[in-house]
Design a protein around this motif. Sequence first.
Motif, mmCIF file in Angstrom:
data_model
loop_
_atom_site.group_PDB
_atom_site.id
_atom_site.type_symbol
_atom_site.label_atom_id
_atom_site.label_comp_id
_atom_site.label_asym_id
_atom_site.label_seq_id
_atom_site.Cartn_x
_atom_site.Cartn_y
_atom_site.Cartn_z
ATOM 1 N N LEU A 211 1.859 8.064 2.591
ATOM 2 C CA LEU A 211 1.019 7.739 1.434
ATOM 3 C C LEU A 211 0.903 6.237 1.274
ATOM 4 O O LEU A 211 -0.165 5.725 0.919
ATOM 5 C CB LEU A 211 1.611 8.356 0.163
ATOM 6 C CG LEU A 211 1.424 9.854 -0.013
ATOM 7 C CD1 LEU A 211 2.003 10.290 -1.335
ATOM 8 C CD2 LEU A 211 -0.045 10.211 0.049
ATOM 9 N N MET A 212 1.994 5.531 1.566
ATOM 10 C CA MET A 212 1.928 4.084 1.411
ATOM 11 C C MET A 212 0.901 3.502 2.385
ATOM 12 O O MET A 212 0.091 2.646 2.014
ATOM 13 C CB MET A 212 3.295 3.459 1.655
ATOM 14 C CG MET A 212 3.378 2.022 1.205
ATOM 15 S SD MET A 212 4.926 1.242 1.639
ATOM 16 C CE MET A 212 6.041 1.964 0.491
ATOM 17 N N VAL A 213 0.918 3.980 3.633
ATOM 18 C CA VAL A 213 -0.053 3.478 4.606
ATOM 19 C C VAL A 213 -1.467 3.873 4.185
ATOM 20 O O VAL A 213 -2.396 3.056 4.197
ATOM 21 C CB VAL A 213 0.263 4.026 6.014
ATOM 22 C CG1 VAL A 213 -0.793 3.552 6.994
ATOM 23 C CG2 VAL A 213 1.625 3.572 6.457
ATOM 24 N N SER A 214 -1.613 5.133 3.785
ATOM 25 C CA SER A 214 -2.944 5.628 3.445
ATOM 26 C C SER A 214 -3.543 4.855 2.263
ATOM 27 O O SER A 214 -4.666 4.350 2.334
ATOM 28 C CB SER A 214 -2.832 7.110 3.132
ATOM 29 O OG SER A 214 -3.910 7.529 2.373
ATOM 30 N N PHE A 215 -2.778 4.751 1.174
ATOM 31 C CA PHE A 215 -3.287 4.010 0.013
ATOM 32 C C PHE A 215 -3.389 2.530 0.333
ATOM 33 O O PHE A 215 -4.246 1.829 -0.212
ATOM 34 C CB PHE A 215 -2.372 4.217 -1.190
ATOM 35 C CG PHE A 215 -2.345 5.639 -1.679
ATOM 36 C CD1 PHE A 215 -3.419 6.470 -1.475
ATOM 37 C CD2 PHE A 215 -1.243 6.135 -2.343
ATOM 38 C CE1 PHE A 215 -3.402 7.780 -1.931
ATOM 39 C CE2 PHE A 215 -1.214 7.436 -2.791
ATOM 40 C CZ PHE A 215 -2.291 8.257 -2.582
ATOM 41 N N GLY A 216 -2.491 2.063 1.224
ATOM 42 C CA GLY A 216 -2.556 0.658 1.616
ATOM 43 C C GLY A 216 -3.869 0.332 2.302
ATOM 44 O O GLY A 216 -4.446 -0.727 2.084
ATOM 45 N N ILE A 217 -4.353 1.268 3.124
ATOM 46 C CA ILE A 217 -5.658 1.040 3.764
ATOM 47 C C ILE A 217 -6.745 0.965 2.699
ATOM 48 O O ILE A 217 -7.589 0.072 2.700
ATOM 49 C CB ILE A 217 -5.968 2.172 4.771
ATOM 50 C CG1 ILE A 217 -4.982 2.134 5.921
ATOM 51 C CG2 ILE A 217 -7.383 2.027 5.301
ATOM 52 C CD1 ILE A 217 -5.153 3.275 6.903
ATOM 53 N N LYS A 218 -6.708 1.910 1.757
ATOM 54 C CA LYS A 218 -7.733 1.908 0.703
ATOM 55 C C LYS A 218 -7.654 0.644 -0.135
ATOM 56 O O LYS A 218 -8.672 0.131 -0.590
ATOM 57 C CB LYS A 218 -7.534 3.104 -0.239
ATOM 58 C CG LYS A 218 -7.490 4.423 0.445
ATOM 59 C CD LYS A 218 -8.828 5.097 0.415
ATOM 60 C CE LYS A 218 -8.689 6.474 1.024
ATOM 61 N NZ LYS A 218 -9.908 6.936 1.643
ATOM 62 N N ALA A 219 -6.424 0.176 -0.363
ATOM 63 C CA ALA A 219 -6.272 -0.984 -1.230
ATOM 64 C C ALA A 219 -6.548 -2.277 -0.495
ATOM 65 O O ALA A 219 -6.758 -3.304 -1.125
ATOM 66 C CB ALA A 219 -4.860 -0.999 -1.817
ATOM 67 N N GLY A 220 -6.555 -2.241 0.838
ATOM 68 C CA GLY A 220 -6.764 -3.466 1.596
ATOM 69 C C GLY A 220 -5.482 -4.241 1.833
ATOM 70 O O GLY A 220 -5.485 -5.461 1.864
ATOM 71 N N LEU A 221 -4.368 -3.531 2.004
ATOM 72 C CA LEU A 221 -3.109 -4.226 2.274
ATOM 73 C C LEU A 221 -2.969 -4.545 3.762
ATOM 74 O O LEU A 221 -3.574 -3.890 4.606
ATOM 75 C CB LEU A 221 -1.923 -3.340 1.852
ATOM 76 C CG LEU A 221 -1.642 -3.231 0.360
ATOM 77 C CD1 LEU A 221 -0.482 -2.300 0.126
ATOM 78 C CD2 LEU A 221 -1.328 -4.593 -0.212
ATOM 79 N N PHE A 222 -2.152 -5.540 4.065
ATOM 80 C CA PHE A 222 -1.826 -5.871 5.441
ATOM 81 C C PHE A 222 -1.168 -4.650 6.082
ATOM 82 O O PHE A 222 -0.371 -3.997 5.436
ATOM 83 C CB PHE A 222 -0.854 -7.061 5.448
ATOM 84 C CG PHE A 222 -0.470 -7.522 6.815
ATOM 85 C CD1 PHE A 222 -1.272 -8.410 7.504
ATOM 86 C CD2 PHE A 222 0.695 -7.066 7.408
ATOM 87 C CE1 PHE A 222 -0.917 -8.846 8.764
ATOM 88 C CE2 PHE A 222 1.044 -7.494 8.669
ATOM 89 C CZ PHE A 222 0.241 -8.380 9.348
ATOM 90 N N PRO A 223 -1.380 -4.304 7.337
ATOM 91 C CA PRO A 223 -2.258 -4.948 8.320
ATOM 92 C C PRO A 223 -3.625 -4.278 8.452
ATOM 93 O O PRO A 223 -4.420 -4.732 9.253
ATOM 94 C CB PRO A 223 -1.473 -4.743 9.605
ATOM 95 C CG PRO A 223 -0.785 -3.437 9.424
ATOM 96 C CD PRO A 223 -0.523 -3.287 7.960
#
Lengths: 512, 143
Positions: A211-223
């Motif tokens: 979930l962290m990676v998935s939401f991170g992509i949506k949020a625009g987090l590195f990388p």
Amino acid sequence: MNLLLVLPIFLPLVSAAILLLIPSAKLQRWIHIAACLAHFAASALLLCEVLRKGITASQLGNWPAPFGITFVADTFSAMMVLITGLMGFLVAIYSLDDVSSEHQKRGFYSLYQVLLMGVSGAFLTGDLFNLFVWFEVMLMSSFVLLALGCSRHQLSGGVKYLVLNFLSSSLFLTALGLIYSVTGTLNMADAANILKSSPLGISSMSAAMLLMVSFGIKAGLFPLFAWLPASYHTPPVSVSAIFAALLTKVGVYALVRVFTLIFTIQVDFTHDILIGISLITMLTGVLGAAAQYETRKILSFHIISQIGYMTLGLGFFTEAALAATVFYIIHHIVVKTNLFLIAGAISKLKGTAELKKIGGLYAESPWLALLFLIPAMSLGGIPPLSGFFAKFALVKEGVSLHAWLSVFVALAVGILTLYSMTKIWAEAFWKASPNENGDFGLGDAPDPTPTSSTTPSLPSLPASFWAAITAMAAVTLAISSWPQWLFDLSERAAAELSTPSHYIQAVLHSKQ
Amino acid sequence: MNSLLLQVCARITSPLQIILSLILLLRGHNEPGGGFIGGLVAAAGIILYGFAFGFHRALCLLPLPPISFIAIGLLLAAFSGIPALLAGQPYLTGLWPNLSIPTFLAGNLKPGTPLFFDLGVYFSVFGTVLLMLETSTKNENSP
């Protein structure tokens, strides 16, 4: 209460359908504005209701909580819906003179409403699978908005956007499967209730990371932020402004929701990862912006670096840090959307957004310069403006936690942000227009005809542009003048986020 | 495709498919069927007619353009949840008035609010499939 929870989704859905039925472009514009205004009013009422009665929940179709579809509004989600309504309304005003008739014919207004519906739904749902569905609603409408017009660079940006977001969706779905296998439920409150007692096992920990990676992509987090700067500068300005306002923030919202409600057992592991990612995100974003010379590209990279600040507060995971995160999100949405609108106004005036080719705007349009200065300085965190309070709250909490590295990075990124804003200021507003001074060509010596022909008849900005930009600057100034008011709200939201038992109670034991 | 055999068949089967789709829609709440499959079957009827007589002519049979069907379907589905709100229940709660209408083919029909939701799904699916058909055959001359 049932009605208010549903209205922010019901209204855009109905208006999207009505807009499909109405052929007249003139009528469509009025309905578009009226629908956005109604959405804004409904979300304001919802926030009032939540402030008066506390966390409210509604079980759609009257199926009891862990089984049916739950809609919940706590202070945080109601605030997010309200800012969605406000931005939706103001960008809608701007879009009246920005969107071409070709776009209107191809359903721009309907798609815009569907986007608002998806975003509001993601903020209000209390169910993980429903969150997935709202993400998809948002993704589909935003992809079509992005690709509408089908120019070459739009499609190349759109494909990157689509592929990375599909990757994110599939990771999300995998995580949902894992959570379901562990807890037997996808209701957020119910899952939190089950997971809160024992330490996370291998499945639930994998789910948390997915979930962290998935939401991170949506949020625009590195990388995995590459989709954002690749696509945001391609569509019409109103589209990229509403994207900048809402899309990444839904990712941040989902991160905050999941990592304050469901995965709160092993904070020293999960949230430390978040801190690390946030710091790298802040740095890469701001350095990426330093290398760019197109206004909307600079701004896109700045979204990324600012997202880092928001998730940093989540990583600290104290009540004050969460309040800072909430404050930061609200402040950032207003400021960033306004900057995108101003970037649009600049390219409307000058015909291009390449900083090297423009200049002299301060002399030509001092009001626009002033209106640019307010959000730009606020983004950089200059004292009397809203960004200062947001950064101050975050850094103060970092100091009291002795997180010196985070504090250092946050301050350094603030300075670099200021550098980028100064670059836009100096290049677009301050320096002389390159076509007035022949020596600005720096030896390229292009023949003077194509550039100089634009100077004599400078197009003026339509009233709707001024209205939207001024209103947003006014909101920034209001937050700057009365920050205590927004801080109180944010603290209330943070208090609810850090005691998830109230949320769980409200969902699982609501009467209806 | 100009085939007499297909044209004769389509003239008979297409209306039957529309009727079958309505039966599927009406029995759908408690038995296999429902708005989605009903919408697909109805659209298949139009498409069969299109294969026999040309898609342009098939789409001309419709009283409205496909996109309006989608919009009407969305409106029906969205508003089917409103009566529950008026009755003080959460949105989309199924309300079943004490009525029973006999139909010849789908048993006794109970006209509750979920029926309108299903009808909305039916129209949306029907409109979506035909919109795809319309877009993908736009540049094709009728045979």
